[in-house]
Each structure stands twice: as C-alpha cells, then as structure tokens.
Design a protein around this motif. Sequence first.
Motif, short mmCIF file in Angstrom:
data_model
loop_
_atom_site.label_atom_id
_atom_site.label_comp_id
_atom_site.label_asym_id
_atom_site.label_seq_id
_atom_site.Cartn_x
_atom_site.Cartn_y
_atom_site.Cartn_z
N LEU A 284 52.74 11.26 3.24
CA LEU A 284 53.97 10.51 4.02
C LEU A 284 53.97 11.10 5.50
N CYS A 285 53.14 12.23 5.58
CA CYS A 285 53.44 12.80 7.07
C CYS A 285 52.25 13.70 6.89
N GLU A 286 51.46 13.36 8.35
CA GLU A 286 50.31 14.27 8.54
C GLU A 286 50.63 15.32 9.71
N PRO A 287 49.78 16.52 9.74
CA PRO A 287 50.11 17.42 10.79
C PRO A 287 50.03 16.84 12.20
N TYR A 288 51.06 17.02 12.79
CA TYR A 288 51.08 16.93 14.62
C TYR A 288 51.26 15.48 14.95
N LEU A 289 51.45 14.47 13.62
CA LEU A 289 51.38 12.98 13.86
C LEU A 289 52.90 12.77 13.93
N ALA A 290 53.48 11.92 14.93
CA ALA A 290 55.03 11.59 14.93
C ALA A 290 55.20 10.74 13.80
N MET A 291 56.55 11.07 12.96
CA MET A 291 56.90 10.35 11.85
C MET A 291 57.71 9.18 12.39
N GLN A 292 57.83 7.95 11.72
CA GLN A 292 58.46 6.88 12.26
C GLN A 292 59.73 6.84 11.38
N HIS A 293 59.61 7.01 10.03
CA HIS A 293 60.62 7.07 9.01
C HIS A 293 60.94 8.23 8.44
N VAL A 294 62.02 8.34 8.01
CA VAL A 294 62.48 9.50 6.93
C VAL A 294 62.62 8.87 5.56
N TYR A 295 62.36 9.65 4.54
CA TYR A 295 62.57 9.19 3.10
C TYR A 295 63.53 10.15 2.28
N PHE A 296 64.29 9.28 1.58
CA PHE A 296 65.17 9.80 0.83
C PHE A 296 64.85 9.74 -0.87
N PRO A 297 64.03 10.48 -1.44
CA PRO A 297 63.70 10.60 -2.78
C PRO A 297 64.81 10.21 -3.64
N VAL A 298 64.57 9.35 -4.79
CA VAL A 298 65.52 9.12 -5.95
C VAL A 298 64.97 9.83 -7.15
N ASP A 299 63.70 9.55 -7.61
CA ASP A 299 63.25 9.98 -8.72
C ASP A 299 61.59 10.39 -8.61
N CYS A 300 61.21 10.82 -7.32
CA CYS A 300 59.89 11.35 -7.00
C CYS A 300 60.28 12.87 -6.58
N ILE A 301 58.84 13.48 -6.43
CA ILE A 301 59.01 14.72 -5.90
C ILE A 301 57.87 14.75 -4.60
N VAL A 302 58.17 15.21 -3.27
CA VAL A 302 57.20 15.28 -2.41
C VAL A 302 56.98 16.85 -2.04
N SER A 303 55.85 17.13 -1.94
CA SER A 303 55.44 18.57 -1.43
C SER A 303 55.18 18.69 -0.04
N LEU A 304 55.71 19.68 0.43
CA LEU A 304 55.43 20.04 1.79
C LEU A 304 54.23 20.80 1.79
N LEU A 305 53.17 20.84 2.53
CA LEU A 305 51.99 21.60 2.43
C LEU A 305 51.38 22.34 3.84
N CYS A 306 51.26 23.53 3.83
CA CYS A 306 50.44 23.89 5.03
C CYS A 306 48.99 24.06 4.83
N LEU A 307 48.41 23.51 5.86
CA LEU A 307 46.99 23.19 5.88
C LEU A 307 46.26 24.20 6.74
N MET A 308 44.88 24.77 6.03
CA MET A 308 44.09 25.75 6.79
C MET A 308 42.92 24.97 7.62
N GLY B 70 61.46 14.54 6.47
CA GLY B 70 61.37 14.10 7.85
C GLY B 70 62.49 14.92 8.82
N VAL B 71 62.66 16.03 8.43
CA VAL B 71 63.75 17.07 9.07
C VAL B 71 62.96 17.21 10.52
N SER B 72 61.61 17.21 10.94
CA SER B 72 61.36 17.26 12.25
C SER B 72 61.75 16.44 13.05
N LEU B 73 62.09 14.98 12.59
CA LEU B 73 62.49 14.00 13.43
C LEU B 73 63.82 13.97 13.74
N PHE B 74 64.86 14.46 13.05
CA PHE B 74 66.24 14.60 13.71
C PHE B 74 66.49 15.81 14.10
#
Length: 259
Positions: free
Chosen positions: A59-83, A101-105
């Motif tokens: 849903l989001c890649e490093p340093y690329l601007a997000m156009q949307h935010v997402y409100f999960p209802v029955d899924c889980i999303v992981s936020l990953l730190c990449l090396m 999409g916390v960075s957006l707001f």
Amino acid sequence: MVDPSAQRNPTRTPKTERSSLPALPDARSNKLLAALPADEFERLNRDLEAVSMPLGDSLCEPYLAMQHVYFPVDCIVSLLCLMEDGGSAEISVVGNEGIVGVSLFMGGETTPSRAVVQSAGSAYRLNGSALKAEFYRGGPMQRLLLRYTQALLTQMAQTAVCNRHHTLDQQLCRWLLLSNDRLHNDELVMTQELIANMLGVRREGVTEAAGKLQKAGLIRYHRGHIFIQDRKGLEQRTCECYEVVKKEYDRLLPDTQAK
C-alpha cells in the motif's frame, strides 16, 4: 535505508469494485470510523471506497507519496523497515483499530517504511485530500487521529525494545497476540518465511519457536495456517511488551460499537 530510486515493485492499487467484495463488513467495523460522531462519519462515508486487500499487496513504498489512506476492517497491514541489503523487520501492525497512512495527515507526506498486507481481507480507502480536509477542521477526527498516532508510536517503540531484549519465543507470542487482536477469528494465514521476514530473523528460528508453541498446545500450524488454540497460554508466555502496547491502545482508543 532503501533509496526510492532503487524500488522495483511500485505500489499496487487495491481493487475497488464494491460488488466484488461479498458480505463486506460495514465501514464502522473499523474502530476509528465507529468512534466518529454521526455527522463526521457521514461526511467521510460519501468518499469511502471498499477495497480488497490481497495477501502481500503493498500500500505504501519508502519515500513515495501516498494518495490514499486505508481503514482496515478485516485485514492486517504490516509496517516494515527496509534495509539496503534487502532485509526487513516489522515495526508495527495495523488492523481494524487503526489507519494506514499516518504520514499523510501528519504533514510528512512520505515515510521510509513500507506497508504490506499481512493478512488478506478488506478495507475502506479514502482520498488523502478528503481526510486532510476533515483533519484540519480541528474536531473529533483530528483528536482521534492524534491519539491513534500516539498509540502507534508506542507500538513501534515497544517493538524495538522487544526485538533487542526478549527471546524469539516471546516475540512470536507478542506478534501472534497483536495479530489476533485485529482479526475476527483465531486463524492467521501466514507462512513461517513471512513471519521470519516480519520479525527480522531466520526462518529456522521461527520454525523452532512455532514448534515449541505447538507442542505446548498454544497454537496449531498447518500449511501456512496458524490457529490460536490457547490465547491465555500465549499471554502467559509472552513478555511485558504485549501488555504495554495493549494498555496504551485501550487507554487512547477505547473499544467502540458501530453507531
């Protein structure tokens, strides 16, 4: 961290046909949306889009601007730190208690982390401009999102401490409990390799840790499906990090029923 120019897999746009999502939960199955006053929810509801969230979608890649935010209802999303060497580690999970999409707001627009669907399901997507308009009204939505951000930061900090000071067995229990809290059932569809990537450890370590939990009767694992059999036992076996995170979410974001 990963240079954005080095990305090879651009963010995919989740499917948005409402008719293709059978028996989709109400948008207020997301606890943030459920906590909004009726008038604020209705303003947002006009622009909410139901989207499917297939396992592994980004849903989001490093340093690329997000156009949307997402409100999960029955899924889980992981936020990953990449090396730079391709390694990764999970820094937080987001489910029906939160928003991706916390960075957006918050005004940063981009983030060095990646957001990947960890457990398939569905969510509601909202254009970033619509969320910003509601956030900058300064009403209940703004206060709710700021409290959520504080809870999310607590989870990130506690994950870092846990990964440094606690055993892999304890980390796996914490991860299973946090994931279970964000689902409506006791089944997780997750391979050991993916869990290892989330925790930033070798697959062999996850295999050994999961084997111990299965032998103790706490979980049952079969072909990428993990069934929580003894939640109380997992809570007793994990470290204090799970309880710290849970208490902060409960304090800042009390459980709500859809209005």
